[in-house]
Design a protein around this motif. Sequence first.
Motif, PDB file in Angstrom:
ATOM      1  N   HIS A 138     -33.101  17.002 -16.801  1.00 31.45           N
ATOM      2  CA  HIS A 138     -33.467  16.666 -17.989  1.00 31.45           C
ATOM      3  C   HIS A 138     -33.179  17.465 -19.301  1.00 31.45           C
ATOM      4  O   HIS A 138     -32.879  18.466 -18.848  1.00 31.45           O
ATOM      5  N   THR A 139     -33.673  17.340 -20.389  1.00 29.96           N
ATOM      6  CA  THR A 139     -33.658  18.060 -21.245  1.00 29.96           C
ATOM      7  C   THR A 139     -35.033  18.721 -22.032  1.00 29.96           C
ATOM      8  O   THR A 139     -35.750  17.704 -21.931  1.00 29.96           O
ATOM      9  N   ILE A 140     -34.876  19.894 -22.201  1.00 29.04           N
ATOM     10  CA  ILE A 140     -36.064  20.518 -22.801  1.00 29.04           C
ATOM     11  C   ILE A 140     -35.762  20.849 -24.316  1.00 29.04           C
ATOM     12  O   ILE A 140     -34.962  21.447 -24.589  1.00 29.04           O
ATOM     13  N   THR A 141     -36.534  20.118 -25.147  1.00 33.21           N
ATOM     14  CA  THR A 141     -36.251  20.049 -26.726  1.00 33.21           C
ATOM     15  C   THR A 141     -37.293  20.389 -27.651  1.00 33.21           C
ATOM     16  O   THR A 141     -38.229  19.993 -27.239  1.00 33.21           O
ATOM     17  N   ASN A 142     -37.024  20.508 -29.012  1.00 32.34           N
ATOM     18  CA  ASN A 142     -38.037  20.516 -29.887  1.00 32.34           C
ATOM     19  C   ASN A 142     -37.853  19.282 -30.797  1.00 32.34           C
ATOM     20  O   ASN A 142     -38.169  19.363 -32.049  1.00 32.34           O
TER      21      ASN A 142
ATOM     22  N   THR B 152     -36.329  27.200 -10.861  1.00 30.72           N
ATOM     23  CA  THR B 152     -36.014  26.413 -12.054  1.00 30.72           C
ATOM     24  C   THR B 152     -34.647  26.796 -12.689  1.00 30.72           C
ATOM     25  O   THR B 152     -34.578  27.939 -12.922  1.00 30.72           O
ATOM     26  N   MET B 153     -33.844  25.943 -13.216  1.00 33.19           N
ATOM     27  CA  MET B 153     -32.702  26.171 -13.841  1.00 33.19           C
ATOM     28  C   MET B 153     -32.446  25.570 -15.256  1.00 33.19           C
ATOM     29  O   MET B 153     -32.931  24.389 -15.412  1.00 33.19           O
ATOM     30  N   LEU B 154     -31.866  26.352 -16.036  1.00 22.18           N
ATOM     31  CA  LEU B 154     -31.835  25.993 -17.573  1.00 22.18           C
ATOM     32  C   LEU B 154     -30.488  26.238 -18.025  1.00 22.18           C
ATOM     33  O   LEU B 154     -29.959  27.374 -17.617  1.00 22.18           O
TER      34      LEU B 154
ATOM     35  N   ILE C 149     -33.335  21.659 -14.399  1.00 25.48           N
ATOM     36  CA  ILE C 149     -33.568  21.049 -12.998  1.00 25.48           C
ATOM     37  C   ILE C 149     -34.316  21.819 -12.411  1.00 25.48           C
ATOM     38  O   ILE C 149     -34.361  23.082 -12.637  1.00 25.48           O
ATOM     39  N   VAL C 150     -35.142  21.634 -11.173  1.00 30.72           N
ATOM     40  CA  VAL C 150     -36.077  22.396 -10.362  1.00 30.72           C
ATOM     41  C   VAL C 150     -35.676  21.987  -9.160  1.00 30.72           C
ATOM     42  O   VAL C 150     -35.766  20.873  -8.669  1.00 30.72           O
ATOM     43  N   VAL C 151     -35.918  23.089  -8.249  1.00 29.96           N
ATOM     44  CA  VAL C 151     -35.782  23.119  -6.811  1.00 29.96           C
ATOM     45  C   VAL C 151     -37.371  23.257  -6.216  1.00 29.96           C
ATOM     46  O   VAL C 151     -37.968  23.998  -6.496  1.00 29.96           O
ATOM     47  N   LYS C 152     -37.498  22.277  -5.247  1.00 28.06           N
ATOM     48  CA  LYS C 152     -38.586  22.256  -4.578  1.00 28.06           C
ATOM     49  C   LYS C 152     -38.998  23.454  -3.582  1.00 28.06           C
ATOM     50  O   LYS C 152     -37.830  23.755  -3.049  1.00 28.06           O
ATOM     51  N   GLY C 153     -40.065  23.747  -3.645  1.00 27.35           N
ATOM     52  CA  GLY C 153     -40.495  25.097  -2.815  1.00 27.35           C
ATOM     53  C   GLY C 153     -41.393  24.662  -1.388  1.00 27.35           C
ATOM     54  O   GLY C 153     -41.343  23.536  -1.102  1.00 27.35           O
ATOM     55  N   THR C 154     -41.839  25.639  -0.957  1.00 25.58           N
ATOM     56  CA  THR C 154     -42.618  25.502   0.285  1.00 25.58           C
ATOM     57  C   THR C 154     -44.116  25.960   0.112  1.00 25.58           C
ATOM     58  O   THR C 154     -44.545  26.407  -1.155  1.00 25.58           O
TER      59      THR C 154
END
Length: 300
Positions: A101-105, A138-140, A292-297
């Motif tokens: 998804h996008t993070i925007t202002n 987390t990746m941007l 995008i985000v990767v799930k952890g433990t």
Amino acid sequence: MDTLHARTATTGTAPSPSATGSLFRPLGGALGAETDALDLAQPLDAATIEAVRAAFREHHLLVIRNQTLDKERMYRFAELFGPIENHMIRLADGSKWDAVHTITNLDAAGNPVAKPFISSNYFWHTDKSFLPEPSLLTMLQAVELPPDGGDTQFADMGKAYDALPDAMKRRIEGLKSVQSLEFMRRYTGSAPPTEEDIAAAPPIAHPLVRTHPETGRKSLYIGMYSARIEGMPEEEGRGLLEELLAHATQERFLYTHKWQLGDLVFWDNRCLLHRAIANFEMGKHRRVLMRIVVKGTVPN
């Protein structure tokens, strides 16, 4: 899944295993490393994939320059680090974020606005610490940027823990902090969570000092979701949390990323805090990042 590709000026092939040790160079500041030698839109061999993973374990934050990934390719690259996380955030129309998804202002019409829809991005946090299995990575990717500013800051919680006085380390050993989505919304002045949100993510206690599952290193696990210390009077617990946060976000533990178009930045939520910086004319200039985000433990 081998979905990376290393750039070379002549052959276009991935580097040999002997060359991967110099793939990344340290960034200025307390943490992180960067490279401009990868084209993630193309396949990459297993040796270079492992070099990227090793650099991530060592530096906790990586910057890969000059990328133009679409959503599918960004998804596939993120999958190299683990399962992709679903999201709870609702947009202004009530819909939830897609995995990429996008993070925007920007408002619904695509115009820059001075007050962002999600204000919590500007407070120190580690992503999804209110979940039983918080985010790993987390990746941007920078898609559109203001002419100046719009930086993102990162703080190394391992270095912050190491620098604590021995007396403080003894004091916080074995403590747990209660992570709460509802508390964060109040703390940051954001819209309150819905009943559905609260039911899906009730408050949960995680170790105040977390041990990294891959490196074994200890780090502070704090931020805007940290509501209180389990078993401690609320006022005392809040004071301790604010004291630790002030210590952990000193300049000596920080790296400030000044974005360039095409930057792909990803970091380890298990041992870093981050926040966006509103140091640009937010109501005038566009700032668009793909995320995008990767799930952890479960934290230990």
